[in-house]
Design an enzyme around this catalytic site. Structure first.
Site: not given
Ligand SMILES: *Cc1c(COP(=O)(O)O)cnc(C)c1O
Length: 401
Positions: A58, A111, A183, A208
């Site tokens: 961790r 998001y 983000d 993603k």
């Molecule tokens: C999918 C997504 C998240 C969250 O990510 P996870 O891996 O599903 O927890 C946050 N911000 C954006 C822009 C996303 O597309």
């Protein structure tokens, strides 16, 4: 590996930890929960931070560490921290920087889960949040208060793909000594590097584009050594949303093809967006690569291309949009994005179905808005699938009349 190398080279080589023992080309997966010490003195020195080395899974793992170093190199930051999900990264990064009595200025469009965290859970902790239109400099500056600590945004914004000026946000943050957090999931480091404009912390859902193959949930935050150490020693270590070595390995593998994949996502998306924009049954296409888009002027300035994601409105009713989606033969109906497969989702009946219709309208989400993550298939085949479904809609409408 330095700054001067091109992104296509950096995605393959930068941040790699050489395997001195066996010379393995591919990163070894250190599938271990803990690490043994030679003796008590060594254990003590590691805990005291007097000796480099791993202690417990961790607190760090060599496979995960390599991914962190690779991502720091790709985002041009000093360091990075990996998490078990994108939301793990979002929550740990925010909570490491704000506490009871602090104030956050956040983009009104975010998001969904990030919005829920800021809008609901933060109030329980006594953290105040103001949601503003991040394309409007005056509105942002007016929202900043004595106790504002953080400015938080995404660009392009989900689901309407509005583009926010990164340099403008970085300047506001510097003027008011705020920590800026973005983000960068929709663009990936292959297309956009916010640190180059002075943003402090860059978050990715590695689920993603970074991984790119739809088989991992993971997150990353990139930033200064000091910031990353703070996150690792507080909200990562003690809240525990760590990434597994196996998932880190899959994301490292994904990263090696990031720039070739993203290039194809973008060229496919550009063609699909142009096709849809010219189609009589499509009302509006939101894609930053189109001249008609609000963010087109920032293309080339802060983002190298329009990306692989678009949203478009279908002429007709909620039922027409549902019919269009259900008649697609190749495109998969799914949330998520950035995968090899073309994925399509309908916010009004899926991600944003808990909203009242008026709330959806206020957020710019119409009943016929569809979000498309353009995949790596041959673009003619993607367009053919969209075309046959739009045509089936025409036939359906004729029957109704
Ligand atoms: C999918 C997504 C998240 C969250 O990510 P996870 O891996 O599903 O927890 C946050 N911000 C954006 C822009 C996303 O597309």
């Amino acid at each position: 590996m330095t700054d001067s190398k091109h992104i296509e080279t950096l995605t393959i080589h930068a941040g790699k930890i050489k395997d001195k023992q066996f010379g393995a080309l591919s990163t070894p997966i250190f599938q271990t929960s803990t690490f043994t010490f030679e003796n008590v003195q060594q254990g003590s020195a590691r805990f005291m931070g007097e000796e480099e080395g791993f202690i417990y899974g961790r607190l760090g793992n060599p496979t995960v560490r390599e991914l962190e170093l690779r991502m720091a190199a790709l985002e041009f930051t000093e360091d990075a921290a990996a998490f078990g999900s994108g939301m793990g990264a979002v929550s740990a990064t925010l909570l490491a920087n704000v506490s009871h009595g602090d104030h956050v200025v956040a983009s009104a469009a975010l998001y969904g889960c990030t919005f829920a965290l800021l809008n609901h859970k933060f109030a329980d902790f006594g953290i105040e949040v103001s949601f503003v239109d991040m394309t409007n400099e005056n509105e942002i500056r007016a929202a900043i208060k004595e106790n504002t600590k953080v400015i938080y945004f995404e660009t392009p914004v989900n689901p309407n793909l509005v583009v926010i000026d990164i340099a403008m946000i970085a300047k506001i943050a510097k003027d008011h000594r705020l920590i800026s957090i973005v983000d960068n999931t929709f663009m990936s480091p292959a297309l956009q590097n916010p640190a180059k404009f002075g943003i402090d912390l860059i978050i990715h859902s590695a689920t993603k584009y970074l991984n790119g193959h739809g088989d991992v949930i993971a997150g990353i935050t990139c930033g200064s050594k000091e910031q990353i150490e703070n996150i690792k020693l507080t909200t990562l270590k003690d809240m525990g949303a760590v990434m597994s070595p196996q998932d880190a390995w899959l994301v490292i593998r994904g990263l090696k093809t990031l720039s070739v994949r993203v290039e194809r996502h973008c060229s496919n998306a550009q063609r699909v967006a142009e096709y849809l924009e010219a189609h009589p049954r499509i009302k509006q296409v939101n894609y930053p690569g189109l001249k008609s888009h609000q963010g087109y002027s920032l293309l080339g300035q802060q983002m190298r291309s329009g990306g692989g994601i678009m949203a478009f409105e279908i002429e007709g009713s909620f039922d027409d949009a549902v019919h269009f989606m259900n008649n697609l033969k190749m495109c998969s109906i799914a949330v998520s994005l950035g995968d090899a497969e073309t994925l399509i989702q309908h916010p009004a009946s899926m991600t944003h179905s808990p909203y009242e219709p008026e709330e959806r309208a206020a957020a710019g989400i119409s009943e016929t808005l569809v979000r498309l993550s353009v995949g790596l298939e041959n673009v003619e085949d993607i367009i053919a699938d969209l075309a046959q479904s739009l045509e089936s809609m025409e036939n359906r409408l004729k029957q109704v009349i």
